[in-house]
Design a protein around this motif. Structure first.
Motif, mmCIF file in Angstrom:
data_model
loop_
_atom_site.group_PDB
_atom_site.id
_atom_site.type_symbol
_atom_site.label_atom_id
_atom_site.label_comp_id
_atom_site.label_asym_id
_atom_site.label_seq_id
_atom_site.Cartn_x
_atom_site.Cartn_y
_atom_site.Cartn_z
ATOM 1 N N TRP A 1 79.255 28.889 15.013
ATOM 2 C CA TRP A 1 78.773 29.863 13.850
ATOM 3 C C TRP A 1 79.885 30.802 13.884
ATOM 4 C CZ3 TRP A 1 76.243 28.495 9.978
ATOM 5 C CH2 TRP A 1 74.932 27.703 9.915
ATOM 6 N N GLY A 2 80.273 31.566 14.864
ATOM 7 C CA GLY A 2 81.276 32.718 14.990
ATOM 8 C C GLY A 2 82.609 32.060 14.103
ATOM 9 N N VAL B 1 78.748 41.420 22.395
ATOM 10 C CA VAL B 1 78.776 41.774 20.818
ATOM 11 C C VAL B 1 78.387 43.220 20.737
ATOM 12 C CG1 VAL B 1 77.523 41.018 18.522
ATOM 13 C CG2 VAL B 1 77.927 39.372 20.315
ATOM 14 N N LEU C 1 76.634 39.322 15.579
ATOM 15 C CA LEU C 1 77.754 38.531 15.837
ATOM 16 C C LEU C 1 78.439 38.036 14.377
ATOM 17 C CD1 LEU C 1 79.223 36.756 17.776
ATOM 18 C CD2 LEU C 1 77.723 34.668 17.451
ATOM 19 N N VAL C 2 77.676 37.823 13.340
ATOM 20 C CA VAL C 2 78.260 37.563 12.206
ATOM 21 C C VAL C 2 79.156 38.656 11.612
ATOM 22 C CG1 VAL C 2 77.714 37.146 9.729
ATOM 23 C CG2 VAL C 2 76.478 36.067 11.448
ATOM 24 N N HIS D 1 71.870 41.404 21.660
ATOM 25 C CA HIS D 1 72.248 41.434 20.289
ATOM 26 C C HIS D 1 71.499 40.287 19.363
ATOM 27 C CE1 HIS D 1 74.667 38.022 21.558
ATOM 28 N NE2 HIS D 1 74.940 37.662 20.583
ATOM 29 N N PRO D 2 71.032 40.645 18.288
ATOM 30 C CA PRO D 2 70.801 39.793 17.121
ATOM 31 C C PRO D 2 71.754 38.933 16.670
ATOM 32 C CG PRO D 2 71.058 41.889 16.131
ATOM 33 C CD PRO D 2 71.413 42.162 17.552
ATOM 34 N N PHE D 3 71.526 37.878 16.086
ATOM 35 C CA PHE D 3 72.485 36.885 15.316
ATOM 36 C C PHE D 3 73.520 37.672 14.300
ATOM 37 C CE2 PHE D 3 73.554 33.820 12.021
ATOM 38 C CZ PHE D 3 74.424 32.913 12.780
ATOM 39 N N TRP D 4 72.963 38.147 13.524
ATOM 40 C CA TRP D 4 73.491 38.974 12.149
ATOM 41 C C TRP D 4 74.781 39.955 12.877
ATOM 42 C CZ3 TRP D 4 73.162 44.057 13.053
ATOM 43 C CH2 TRP D 4 71.911 44.785 13.573
ATOM 44 N N SER E 1 79.768 34.880 22.953
ATOM 45 C CA SER E 1 78.574 35.154 22.671
ATOM 46 C C SER E 1 77.986 36.464 23.323
ATOM 47 C CB SER E 1 77.583 34.163 22.319
ATOM 48 O OG SER E 1 77.801 33.367 21.251
#
Length: 262
Positions: free
Chosen positions: A2-3, A127, A77-78, A72-75, A124
């Motif tokens: 995704w990154g 972050v 990393l976004v 860290h949350p997913f957002w 991952s």
């Protein structure tokens, strides 16, 4: 995975923004350096997006600072991936519009930043550390605004003075403090970090830290100390031959500014 997808989408979006700005009129005062104006406008968008995002993210999710490696949350990393996409797009823009001799310093800066942030995207991990480093973009936003005022020939003015003081304040609060925090964390936790990443992180901290200190001194001298010794003369209109250089920029007779972007 995704990154990498977000990084590619971010690269395309910022390149598209560069192209879209070519369709819009450039302010007359900056007409002699249209590319520089567009480039800094795009940089300002990135700085506001990632800087404010990092500040809000760390405020709402302080675990990222408590555990910079895993928490860290997913957002988050976004957001890091969006920033990497921007630096790649900005590097491509400089290569298309400047010679290598003009752009090599910023290209080296971008290479170091992309190398450090890409570690978070590919693994991952780290972050939270990357989010702390994105706080520097709050200072970059002030730097870009100050440069746009310079290109618009708005120096000296109240707006330029406010931008200069905001730049110096945020340089201390959102650039030097985060860099110092990351440095201390890296020293204390070096046993948890692979030696290669310690070297990479240390190189990035030294590079960005040195550039930040030099930049801060240049702005302090040109915008604060020099302006006190040489106050503007009431009723005097600056000409091409009498314009001074600010922040180390060479202002030529035709009004163009020869310098690297902050």
């Amino acid at each position: 995975m995704w990154g990498l997808l977000v990084t590619g989408a971010s690269f395309a979006a910022f390149r598209g923004l560069h192209w879209a700005l070519q369709l819009l009129p450039t302010p007359g005062s900056a007409a002699q350096d249209r590319w520089k104006w567009r480039n800094i406008c795009v940089s300002l968008v990135h700085s506001l997006l990632t800087g404010v995002g990092a500040l809000l993210g760390l405020s709402l999710y302080p675990q990222m600072a408590a555990d910079p490696i895993h928490g860290h949350p997913f957002w988050a990393l976004v957001l890091v991936a969006v920033s990497v996409g921007y630096f790649l797009a900005d590097g491509a823009d400089m290569l298309c519009n400047q010679t290598l001799g003009q752009a090599w310093e910023l290209l080296c800066h971008h290479l170091v930043v992309v190398s450090c942030l890409s570690t978070a995207i590919l693994s991952s991990h780290y972050v939270g550390l990357s989010m702390v480093s994105l706080l520097l973009e709050l200072n970059s936003a002030c730097l870009h605004l100050r440069k746009l005022l310079l290109l618009s020939h708005q120096a000296p003015s109240l707006a330029f003075s406010m931008a200069s003081w905001a730049t110096l304040a945020t340089l201390a609060l959102f650039r030097l403090v985060p860099l110092g925090w990351i440095s201390l964390w890296l020293i204390r936790q070096q046993h948890q970090v692979p030696p290669a990443l310690v070297i990479l992180g240390g190189t990035g901290l030294v590079t960005v830290g040195a550039m930040s200190i030099i930049l801060g001194v240049r702005i302090l001298v040109s915008d604060v100390l020099r302006s006190r010794h040489h106050p503007p003369i009431p009723g005097h209109k600056e000409t091409r031959d009498t314009r001074r250089c600010c922040d180390g920029e060479l202002v030529t007779r035709d009004g163009s500014i020869l310098s690297l972007k902050d």
